[in-house]
Design a protein around this motif. Sequence first.
Motif, PDB file in Angstrom:
ATOM      1  N   GLU A   1       4.050  -5.957  -5.983  1.00 39.02           N
ATOM      2  CA  GLU A   1       3.034  -5.837  -4.932  1.00 39.02           C
ATOM      3  C   GLU A   1       1.712  -6.438  -5.377  1.00 39.02           C
ATOM      4  O   GLU A   1       1.058  -7.171  -4.632  1.00 39.02           O
ATOM      5  CB  GLU A   1       2.852  -4.373  -4.559  1.00 39.02           C
TER       6      GLU A   1
ATOM      7  N   SER B   1      10.151  -7.780   0.822  1.00 48.54           N
ATOM      8  CA  SER B   1       9.924  -7.825   2.263  1.00 48.54           C
ATOM      9  C   SER B   1       8.773  -6.934   2.703  1.00 48.54           C
ATOM     10  O   SER B   1       7.966  -7.322   3.561  1.00 48.54           O
ATOM     11  CB  SER B   1      11.210  -7.455   3.011  1.00 48.54           C
ATOM     12  N   GLN B   2       8.659  -5.716   2.153  1.00 51.31           N
ATOM     13  CA  GLN B   2       7.569  -4.831   2.550  1.00 51.31           C
ATOM     14  C   GLN B   2       6.218  -5.371   2.091  1.00 51.31           C
ATOM     15  O   GLN B   2       5.222  -5.277   2.807  1.00 51.31           O
ATOM     16  CB  GLN B   2       7.805  -3.421   1.988  1.00 51.31           C
TER      17      GLN B   2
ATOM     18  N   ALA C   1       5.113  -8.122   4.439  1.00 54.09           N
ATOM     19  CA  ALA C   1       4.516  -7.622   5.680  1.00 54.09           C
ATOM     20  C   ALA C   1       3.062  -7.245   5.474  1.00 54.09           C
ATOM     21  O   ALA C   1       2.195  -7.573   6.291  1.00 54.09           O
ATOM     22  CB  ALA C   1       5.317  -6.423   6.192  1.00 54.09           C
TER      23      ALA C   1
ATOM     24  N   THR D   1       8.294  -3.933  11.418  1.00 60.97           N
ATOM     25  CA  THR D   1       9.659  -4.112  10.925  1.00 60.97           C
ATOM     26  C   THR D   1      10.643  -3.691  12.008  1.00 60.97           C
ATOM     27  O   THR D   1      10.292  -2.959  12.941  1.00 60.97           O
ATOM     28  CB  THR D   1       9.899  -3.296   9.648  1.00 60.97           C
TER      29      THR D   1
END
Length: 339
Positions: A64, A185-186, A189, A202
Amino acid sequence: MAESGGVGIIADTSLQRHAIRMLLLEAGYPVIATLATEGCTTGALEDARVSLWVVDLEDENNREFLLESLPDLSRAPVLYGLGKAPARNSTDYSRWQRRLLTKLKALIPVTPKTKADPPKGQGKVLPWPLKPVSRQRTRHRPADEVWVLGASLGGPEAVKVFLDSLPEDLPVAFIYAQHIDRAFSQVLAATIARHSSFDVVTADEGQQLHQGEVLLAPVEQVIDIDDNRRVRLLSRGWSGPYSPSIDEVMALTRLAWPVSGAIIFSGMGEDGLVEAGNYVQEGLPVWTQSLDNAVSEVMPGAIQTAGFSSFSGTPEQLAQQLVNRIARQAAARREECPA
């Protein structure tokens, strides 16, 4: 090989850093930096000698941090999600090696002298030329016009600038199909939504897509759109070598929303090429990121070469083109049905 730059490596285990470094050196690639996450200082990430970062992180917090930091600090594209290096004497090692080198060979010959810098940072928000509609009103309206945003390598930076440039009251929604490892993927976003006025959502069973939303196509599970334009989660994976499949996302969008289009950004491979031909046959627009602006020109280049792209430009120019198009459509509707 690139003469004015090389490869930077970031991995959170010493074995992975060593495996990637040895593979690159054996293949003749110059390795500029080999970093653990604690060594990812601002100065290290801004090193202009690095033409490509190879990132492989097991720790979710480290992933992240880097996905949020690298686009703002480095002008170099990023390869991530390669997977743990197998033992060198195993049959899996040759497949891992081939996958990494195939991606590198498509990128590293392009030097900063001949390739434009990839887009970074927050785009300038374009004005909506018609009477503005309040955010509260647009955000609860089902989308009548939906565009597919398709991308692979270099895509997140370009798509982010594109979305950052759009006005919040633009009456449109998007489905974003990005080739990426499911672990990222998170974070993807959160990254593309950071400065945009659009809401990144999502996929959930039965949800409806509204104006002002960007639906992030899931990596591990196929979606469909039913006759009521609601999302359905299917029990199979995407067909073909890419996840999510841009071709499949374009097909389901074309069938559900007769007023739709597609924009293909930076990426490797030719995903989206088949459906681009179907879009053109039905009179639907397909646009592409300009090749001198894309980190990887293979994907948009394939669509341009096939003659399917009716407009090409930077992410900011693509945003302006979309605003102009929707404004003309709205103005024409108002002339046909004056209040």
